[in-house]
Enzyme design. Structure first.
Site, PDB file in Angstrom:
ATOM      1  N   CYS A 185     -30.827 116.040  47.049  1.00  0.00           N
ATOM      2  CA  CYS A 185     -31.364 117.333  47.986  1.00  0.00           C
ATOM      3  C   CYS A 185     -30.493 118.455  47.329  1.00  0.00           C
ATOM      4  O   CYS A 185     -31.009 119.362  47.376  1.00  0.00           O
ATOM      5  CB  CYS A 185     -31.246 117.195  49.196  1.00  0.00           C
TER       6      CYS A 185
ATOM      7  N   LYS B 147     -37.151 104.403  60.557  1.00  0.00           N
ATOM      8  CA  LYS B 147     -38.460 104.152  59.622  1.00  0.00           C
ATOM      9  C   LYS B 147     -37.969 104.567  58.300  1.00  0.00           C
ATOM     10  O   LYS B 147     -37.779 105.721  57.840  1.00  0.00           O
ATOM     11  CB  LYS B 147     -39.534 105.214  60.134  1.00  0.00           C
TER      12      LYS B 147
ATOM     13  N   GLU C 235     -38.449 122.779  44.271  1.00  0.00           N
ATOM     14  CA  GLU C 235     -37.637 121.543  44.015  1.00  0.00           C
ATOM     15  C   GLU C 235     -38.441 120.431  43.377  1.00  0.00           C
ATOM     16  O   GLU C 235     -39.693 120.176  43.424  1.00  0.00           O
ATOM     17  CB  GLU C 235     -37.459 120.796  45.679  1.00  0.00           C
TER      18      GLU C 235
ATOM     19  N   GLU D 159     -33.267 117.680  57.789  1.00  0.00           N
ATOM     20  CA  GLU D 159     -32.405 117.936  56.180  1.00  0.00           C
ATOM     21  C   GLU D 159     -33.558 117.778  55.208  1.00  0.00           C
ATOM     22  O   GLU D 159     -33.911 116.875  54.920  1.00  0.00           O
ATOM     23  CB  GLU D 159     -31.435 116.766  55.985  1.00  0.00           C
TER      24      GLU D 159
HETATM   25  P1  NAI Z   1     -41.378 112.698  52.366  1.00  0.00           P
HETATM   26  O1  NAI Z   1     -40.765 113.793  52.774  1.00  0.00           O
HETATM   27  O2  NAI Z   1     -42.935 112.952  52.608  1.00  0.00           O
HETATM   28  O3  NAI Z   1     -41.052 111.362  52.881  1.00  0.00           O
HETATM   29  C1  NAI Z   1     -39.768 111.256  53.586  1.00  0.00           C
HETATM   30  C2  NAI Z   1     -39.980 110.331  54.684  1.00  0.00           C
HETATM   31  O4  NAI Z   1     -40.705 110.927  55.489  1.00  0.00           O
HETATM   32  C3  NAI Z   1     -40.586 108.978  54.355  1.00  0.00           C
HETATM   33  O5  NAI Z   1     -39.835 108.036  55.198  1.00  0.00           O
HETATM   34  C4  NAI Z   1     -41.963 109.103  54.765  1.00  0.00           C
HETATM   35  O6  NAI Z   1     -42.714 108.039  54.966  1.00  0.00           O
HETATM   36  C5  NAI Z   1     -41.904 110.034  56.029  1.00  0.00           C
HETATM   37  N1  NAI Z   1     -42.893 110.806  56.266  1.00  0.00           N
HETATM   38  C6  NAI Z   1     -43.812 111.341  55.316  1.00  0.00           C
HETATM   39  N2  NAI Z   1     -44.927 111.990  56.058  1.00  0.00           N
HETATM   40  C7  NAI Z   1     -44.766 111.931  57.346  1.00  0.00           C
HETATM   41  C8  NAI Z   1     -45.231 112.296  58.372  1.00  0.00           C
HETATM   42  N3  NAI Z   1     -46.427 113.075  58.563  1.00  0.00           N
HETATM   43  N4  NAI Z   1     -44.730 112.240  59.772  1.00  0.00           N
HETATM   44  C9  NAI Z   1     -43.751 111.208  59.818  1.00  0.00           C
HETATM   45  N5  NAI Z   1     -42.929 110.815  58.565  1.00  0.00           N
HETATM   46  C10 NAI Z   1     -43.481 111.009  57.219  1.00  0.00           C
HETATM   47  O7  NAI Z   1     -41.223 112.684  50.753  1.00  0.00           O
HETATM   48  P2  NAI Z   1     -41.930 112.165  49.434  1.00  0.00           P
HETATM   49  O8  NAI Z   1     -43.228 112.284  49.705  1.00  0.00           O
HETATM   50  O9  NAI Z   1     -41.443 110.620  49.474  1.00  0.00           O
HETATM   51  O10 NAI Z   1     -41.478 113.018  48.298  1.00  0.00           O
HETATM   52  C11 NAI Z   1     -42.100 114.224  48.023  1.00  0.00           C
HETATM   53  C12 NAI Z   1     -41.179 115.032  47.553  1.00  0.00           C
HETATM   54  O11 NAI Z   1     -40.136 115.799  48.411  1.00  0.00           O
HETATM   55  C13 NAI Z   1     -40.078 114.538  46.349  1.00  0.00           C
HETATM   56  O12 NAI Z   1     -40.929 115.042  45.095  1.00  0.00           O
HETATM   57  C14 NAI Z   1     -39.073 115.876  46.471  1.00  0.00           C
HETATM   58  O13 NAI Z   1     -39.238 116.916  45.862  1.00  0.00           O
HETATM   59  C15 NAI Z   1     -38.882 115.837  47.891  1.00  0.00           C
HETATM   60  N6  NAI Z   1     -37.781 115.261  48.540  1.00  0.00           N
HETATM   61  C16 NAI Z   1     -36.895 115.766  48.986  1.00  0.00           C
HETATM   62  C17 NAI Z   1     -35.627 114.930  49.460  1.00  0.00           C
HETATM   63  C18 NAI Z   1     -34.412 115.572  50.055  1.00  0.00           C
HETATM   64  O14 NAI Z   1     -33.720 115.143  50.442  1.00  0.00           O
HETATM   65  N7  NAI Z   1     -34.403 116.981  49.841  1.00  0.00           N
HETATM   66  C19 NAI Z   1     -35.849 113.424  49.837  1.00  0.00           C
HETATM   67  C20 NAI Z   1     -37.074 113.174  49.564  1.00  0.00           C
HETATM   68  C21 NAI Z   1     -38.092 113.937  48.828  1.00  0.00           C
END
Ligand code: NAI
Ligand code: MG
Length: 492
Positions: free
Chosen positions: A295, A186, A395, A261
């Site tokens: 990250c 996904k 973050e 992660e």
């Molecule tokens: P997110 O963690 O919500 O999204 C990442 C993935 O998880 C996407 O594919 C999303 O569709 C999926 N997802 C979201 N909610 C879910 C759920 N309830 N069940 C299963 N899958 C789900 O991150 P988002 O909203 O894109 O970004 C928000 C913040 O997160 C960013 O501003 C950043 O600070 C942080 N972030 C950190 C990352 C890292 O690698 N440390 C990567 C991406 C975001």
């Protein structure tokens, strides 16, 4: 846009559909959603929007692959297919890099040399791993033979973010396939293009139908359905810490194995005996690489008192010269933030930094490139930051550096570890005792000494503390996708 006119530019030969069981399908709902170029605000394509019924179809297709051609394939044959995927990624590097740049706002120089090139390396690495997955014979007591089998988990669900769409997906996919699992991926809703292109490449490489399924869609719908599905044995996730927590809660109902992660607030320590030129360059890449959407970003610079001012000056001088421009221009160094949401989030943190008393050295605002519709933010440095300020604790995921002054190594280690996270850390010093003492003391999954942001398909990667658990890449990255069976034989 009607589904027929969804791909006016032929970005994907498969037309932005879902990959399920080796076939390209519209979503059961018939819905599509736009994916946008963050560098100019233009819609690149409309992509089929997966939801629970599509996830269910994909899980069934994955199960069928395990019960069929894919499950029966020898380890060596699996390895050859992974190798072919790596070769095709190398062959198509420019075209795949272009897709990633368009979808994620990354400069083309980065996607060409790093994202796609490293992704190919990941597949090459795991191609060599398939036939080196070995059990053991165990010297048990009594007239018995006892040995272990390393078996795949079964169907695994992979949920990935938008900051390194292809690379993060591939670290998981390659390890999962090497171990003999079938995958439902996904991708992030912001960046589905390269995941679908990888699906095309996998089919071209001869991967049996259903071994890799790609279902773009949103987190609370498609993502949540994957986490809830009883046919899925494990979830490997990269993303925000709070999303990781939600996934952990939801996965408990079906007792899934998890690899998470998550976020970071990594300390990058510069001591007074360091090579300051090198340290400045390292601190730059630590925070500004991929516009800070990393990250492991070295978002807290812990600088020793005597050199703090000089170091900040050097970094600011360099940062001011970073080229922000057309992401397709090879000279561009700082791309566009992946989404408007991200851009606004960064602005909120900058405002908070000022309010809480940090001193803005440079940046702190948007910058216009071209027609001004892209999500460009200036490289930003805050000096005089205290570790209890919000910009030092949370973050930000943008090009915002927080400089914190420290007295000496011990102080730096204490401040460095005073965070909920534990993904990575850096230490710059010419004193090898201090360097290795820091490497031991820092509570982080990766420590870089006189370097930052080094990665290799062979080296394990993952978090301590709120940065999650499980390791990706290397031999450690395979472990998650395997389970151990103990077999007994009575020899009496
Ligand atoms: P997110 O963690 O919500 O999204 C990442 C993935 O998880 C996407 O594919 C999303 O569709 C999926 N997802 C979201 N909610 C879910 C759920 N309830 N069940 C299963 N899958 C789900 O991150 P988002 O909203 O894109 O970004 C928000 C913040 O997160 C960013 O501003 C950043 O600070 C942080 N972030 C950190 C990352 C890292 O690698 N440390 C990567 C991406 C975001
Ligand atoms: Mg989210």
């Amino acid at each position: 846009m009607t589904p027929d006119a969804t791909m006016t530019t032929p970005l994907l030969a498969s037309g932005g559909k879902l990959l399920i069981g080796g076939e390209w399908r519209e979503a059961a709902s018939g819905k599509r959603f736009p994916t946008v170029n963050p560098a100019n605000g233009e819609t690149l394509a409309e992509i089929a929007e997966g939801d629970a019924p599509d996830i269910d179809a994909a899980v069934r297709a994955a199960r069928a692959a395990l019960d069929g051609a894919w499950g029966k394939m020898s380890a060596s044959e699996r390895g050859k297919i992974l190798w072919r995927i790596a070769e095709l990624l190398t062959k198509y590097n420019d075209e795949v890099a272009r897709l990633e740049t368009l979808d994620a706002g990354k400069p083309i120089a980065e996607t060409t040399r790093v994202d796609v090139a490293l992704t190919a390396e990941v597949f090459y690495y795991y191609a060599g791993a398939t036939s080196r997955i070995e059990g053991a014979t165990i010297p048990v007591s009594g007239p018995y033979l006892n040995y272990t089998l390393k078996e795949p988990l079964g169907v695994v669900g992979l949920i990935v973010p938008w900051n390194f769409p292809l690379l993060i997906a591939s670290r998981k996919i390659a390890a999962a396939l090497a171990a003999g699992n079938a995958v439902v991926l996904k991708p992030a809703e912001e960046t589905p293009l390269t995941a679908l292109r990888l699906g095309e490449i996998a089919l071209e490489a001869g991967l049996p139908p259903g071994a890799l399924n790609v279902v773009p869609g949103f987190g609370p719908t498609a993502g949540a359905a994957l986490v809830a599905h009883p046919g899925v044995a494990g979830i490997a996730f990269t993303g925000e810490t709070t999303t990781g927590q939600t996934i952990m809660t939801n996965a408990s109902k079906t007792l899934k194995k998890l690899s998470l992660e998550l976020g970071g607030k990594s300390p990058n320590i510069v001591l007074e005996d360091a090579d300051l030129e090198l340290a400045a360059r390292g601190a730059m890449s630590a925070i500004f690489y991929n516009k800070g959407e990393v990250c492991t970003a070295g978002s807290r610079l812990l600088a020793q008192k005597s050199i703090r001012e000089a170091l900040v000056e050097k970094i600011a001088e360099r940062a001011a010269k970073m080229t922000q421009g057309d992401t397709m221009d090879p000279k561009t160094r700082l791309g566009a933030q992946a989404s408007k949401t991200q851009l606004e989030k960064i602005e909120r943190y900058v405002a908070l930094g000022k309010k809480e008393g940090a001193r803005l050295v440079i940046g702190g605002e948007r910058t216009a490139v071209g027609d001004g519709r892209g999500n460009f933010f200036k490289p930003t440095i805050f000096d005089g930051v205290r570790n209890d300020m919000t910009i030092a604790r949370e973050e930000i995921f943008g090009p915002v550096l927080s400089v914190i002054e420290v007295d000496d190594l011990d102080h730096a280690l204490a401040v460095g570890n005073e965070t909920a996270y534990g993904l990575a850390a850096g230490i710059w010093t010419r004193d090898i005792k201090k360097a290795h003492r820091a490497a031991r003391a820092l509570q982080a999954g990766t420590v870089w000494i006189n370097a930052y942001n080094l990665y290799d398909a062979a080296s394990p990667y993952g978090g301590y503390k709120a940065s999650g658990f499980g390791r990706e890449s290397g031999q450690a990255g395979l472990e998650f996708y395997l389970q151990t069976k103990s077999v007994w034989v009575d020899l009496s």
